[in-house]
Design an enzyme around this catalytic site. Structure first.
Site, PDB file in Angstrom:
ATOM      1  N   MET A   1      -0.533 -15.026 -24.524  1.00 53.87           N
ATOM      2  CA  MET A   1      -1.845 -14.400 -24.709  1.00 53.87           C
ATOM      3  C   MET A   1      -2.761 -15.291 -25.545  1.00 53.87           C
ATOM      4  O   MET A   1      -2.484 -15.491 -26.732  1.00 53.87           O
ATOM      5  CB  MET A   1      -1.615 -13.061 -25.420  1.00 53.87           C
ATOM      6  CG  MET A   1      -2.788 -12.115 -25.479  1.00 53.87           C
ATOM      7  SD  MET A   1      -3.453 -11.524 -23.947  1.00 53.87           S
ATOM      8  CE  MET A   1      -2.028 -11.136 -22.970  1.00 53.87           C
ATOM      9  N   SER A   3      -3.029 -18.335 -25.954  1.00 58.92           N
ATOM     10  CA  SER A   3      -2.415 -19.462 -26.659  1.00 58.92           C
ATOM     11  C   SER A   3      -2.504 -20.757 -25.868  1.00 58.92           C
ATOM     12  O   SER A   3      -2.027 -21.798 -26.331  1.00 58.92           O
ATOM     13  CB  SER A   3      -0.951 -19.155 -26.957  1.00 58.92           C
ATOM     14  OG  SER A   3      -0.216 -19.146 -25.743  1.00 58.92           O
ATOM     15  N   GLY A   4      -3.079 -20.700 -24.678  1.00 55.61           N
ATOM     16  CA  GLY A   4      -3.188 -21.918 -23.880  1.00 55.61           C
ATOM     17  C   GLY A   4      -1.963 -22.209 -23.022  1.00 55.61           C
ATOM     18  O   GLY A   4      -1.786 -23.334 -22.574  1.00 55.61           O
ATOM     19  N   SER A   6      -1.209 -21.108 -19.926  1.00 58.01           N
ATOM     20  CA  SER A   6      -1.580 -21.442 -18.549  1.00 58.01           C
ATOM     21  C   SER A   6      -2.309 -22.779 -18.487  1.00 58.01           C
ATOM     22  O   SER A   6      -2.125 -23.551 -17.550  1.00 58.01           O
ATOM     23  CB  SER A   6      -2.458 -20.340 -17.954  1.00 58.01           C
ATOM     24  OG  SER A   6      -1.752 -19.118 -17.912  1.00 58.01           O
ATOM     25  N   GLU A  73       2.973 -16.702 -15.981  1.00 56.36           N
ATOM     26  CA  GLU A  73       3.205 -15.297 -16.365  1.00 56.36           C
ATOM     27  C   GLU A  73       4.612 -14.859 -15.969  1.00 56.36           C
ATOM     28  O   GLU A  73       4.821 -13.765 -15.411  1.00 56.36           O
ATOM     29  CB  GLU A  73       2.147 -14.382 -15.721  1.00 56.36           C
ATOM     30  CG  GLU A  73       0.708 -14.761 -16.035  1.00 56.36           C
ATOM     31  CD  GLU A  73       0.267 -14.432 -17.461  1.00 56.36           C
ATOM     32  OE1 GLU A  73       1.075 -13.877 -18.235  1.00 56.36           O
ATOM     33  OE2 GLU A  73      -0.871 -14.755 -17.812  1.00 56.36           O
ATOM     34  N   CYS A 132      -7.551 -13.668 -39.250  1.00 54.05           N
ATOM     35  CA  CYS A 132      -7.548 -14.558 -40.403  1.00 54.05           C
ATOM     36  C   CYS A 132      -7.593 -16.033 -40.047  1.00 54.05           C
ATOM     37  O   CYS A 132      -7.728 -16.877 -40.936  1.00 54.05           O
ATOM     38  CB  CYS A 132      -6.336 -14.280 -41.281  1.00 54.05           C
ATOM     39  SG  CYS A 132      -4.800 -14.869 -40.564  1.00 54.05           S
ATOM     40  N   CYS A 164      -1.007 -10.160 -39.968  1.00 49.01           N
ATOM     41  CA  CYS A 164      -2.041  -9.263 -39.434  1.00 49.01           C
ATOM     42  C   CYS A 164      -1.549  -8.374 -38.293  1.00 49.01           C
ATOM     43  O   CYS A 164      -2.252  -7.451 -37.882  1.00 49.01           O
ATOM     44  CB  CYS A 164      -3.238 -10.081 -38.954  1.00 49.01           C
ATOM     45  SG  CYS A 164      -4.043 -11.027 -40.269  1.00 49.01           S
TER      46      CYS A 164
HETATM   47 ZN    ZN Z   1      -3.789 -13.217 -39.288  1.00 53.52          ZN
END
Ligand code: ZN
Length: 170
Positions: A1, A3-4, A6, A73, A132, A164
């Site tokens: 998701m 994060s690059g 693909s 995927e 963050c 987070c």
């Molecule tokens: Zn964070």
């Protein structure tokens, strides 16, 4: 998701094309965010792909003379994907698989844990935490219920770091 994954898959497959290797690229039909015949990255790079619903369909359209097989995927495929890509790799082909290693509850996702264990080379790509700015390892679901497979993008998920991340409940 986010994060690059693909993008990295497409980059490697493009290099194979430049090397004049024959490639075949698969993506799950469940991922209907883009046209079925295209793998489209978030930065709008495209590569011809074949949408398949399961591993049987993938097996049915495998071409004999392919040198590099790509799967995007991969977490959406059944566990049989592990056997299929092992067969391909054992037959001398290069196989490049991209997928999410964890679902939105940080559980190992589909066939990915076994693929990670069996692969000769593993690269984990990291997104940027939307809260963050640190390196983000998790897909924080922010909407959409509690089924494991929810194909979505920014409306349903955010990249979050460990600090987070908050377990989602609908
Ligand atoms: Zn964070």
């Amino acid at each position: 998701m986010f994060s690059g994954k693909s993008e990295e898959l497409v980059r490697r497959l493009r290099r194979a094309l430049i090397a004049k290797q024959k490639i075949q690229v698969f993506k799950p039909a469940a991922d209907d965010r883009n046209p079925p015949e295209l793998l489209v990255t978030r930065d709008n790079r495209e590569l011809a792909a074949i949408s398949v619903s399961n591993c049987d369909e993938m097996r049915a359209v495998l071409e004999e003379d392919v040198e590099v097989s790509g799967v995007d995927e991969a977490q959406f495929f059944e566990h049989e994907l592990v056997d299929l890509v092992t067969e391909l790799a054992d037959s001398g082909r290069r196989v490049i698989v991209a997928g999410l290693d964890q679902d939105y509850l940080r559980r190992p996702f589909g066939p990915m844990p076994a693929l990670l264990a069996l692969a000769e080379f593993v690269d984990k790509t990291h997104a940027v935490c939307v809260r963050c700015g640190r390196s983000a390892h998790y897909s924080q679901r922010i909407a959409g219920g509690d089924q494991q497979v929810l194909v979505g993008d920014q409306e349903a998920y955010e990249a979050r770091c460990r600090e987070c991340y908050v377990p989602y409940s609908s």
